[in-house]
Design a protein around this motif. Structure first.
Motif, PDB file in Angstrom:
ATOM      1  N   PRO A   3       0.834  -1.199   0.000  1.00 48.12           N
ATOM      2  CA  PRO A   3       0.000   0.000   0.000  1.00 48.12           C
ATOM      3  C   PRO A   3       0.872   1.254   0.000  1.00 48.12           C
ATOM      4  CG  PRO A   3      -0.088  -1.098   2.139  1.00 48.12           C
ATOM      5  CD  PRO A   3       0.713  -1.969   1.220  1.00 48.12           C
ATOM      6  N   GLU A   4       0.386   2.286  -0.647  1.00 47.05           N
ATOM      7  CA  GLU A   4       1.128   3.540  -0.730  1.00 47.05           C
ATOM      8  C   GLU A   4       1.160   4.216   0.637  1.00 47.05           C
ATOM      9  OE1 GLU A   4       0.803   7.830  -2.988  1.00 47.05           O
ATOM     10  OE2 GLU A   4      -0.330   6.142  -3.735  1.00 47.05           O
ATOM     11  N   TRP A  19       0.348   9.118   7.531  1.00 47.32           N
ATOM     12  CA  TRP A  19      -1.102   9.046   7.693  1.00 47.32           C
ATOM     13  C   TRP A  19      -1.480   7.570   7.813  1.00 47.32           C
ATOM     14  CZ3 TRP A  19      -4.325  13.192   8.139  1.00 47.32           C
ATOM     15  CH2 TRP A  19      -5.685  12.899   8.201  1.00 47.32           C
ATOM     16  N   GLY A  20      -1.572   7.119   9.070  1.00 46.66           N
ATOM     17  CA  GLY A  20      -1.929   5.727   9.306  1.00 46.66           C
ATOM     18  C   GLY A  20      -2.106   5.460  10.783  1.00 46.66           C
ATOM     19  N   GLU A  21      -2.356   4.201  11.115  1.00 45.81           N
ATOM     20  CA  GLU A  21      -2.616   3.792  12.490  1.00 45.81           C
ATOM     21  C   GLU A  21      -1.456   4.121  13.430  1.00 45.81           C
ATOM     22  OE1 GLU A  21      -5.539   2.607  13.632  1.00 45.81           O
ATOM     23  OE2 GLU A  21      -6.291   2.968  11.615  1.00 45.81           O
TER      24      GLU A  21
END
Length: 67
Positions: A3-4, A19-21
């Protein structure tokens, strides 16, 4: 296919944030930057521009609400 990875800049300090968990305060880099931003909104240093200077709530009074 991997995933990007999306990166953004913290609105307060401009530090790069994934930008993620792994970034629970996104788009901010930390709780501190999040609270600084909240304080700026509370102090009305930041606001969303509107058309005109009059707000619909400018004509209210506590007397009208309590009746």
């Amino acid at each position: 296919m991997d995933p990007e990875i999306i990166e953004v800049n913290c609105p307060t300090c401009n530090k790069t944030v994934v930008w993620g968990e792994e970034s629970p305060y996104r788009p901010f880099c930390s709780k501190r930057c999040q609270l600084i931003d909240l304080g700026e909104w509370a102090d009305e240093e930041k606001r969303i521009p509107s058309k005109g200077d009059v707000n619909d709530l400018d004509d209210w009074s506590e007397e009208e609400i309590s009746h």
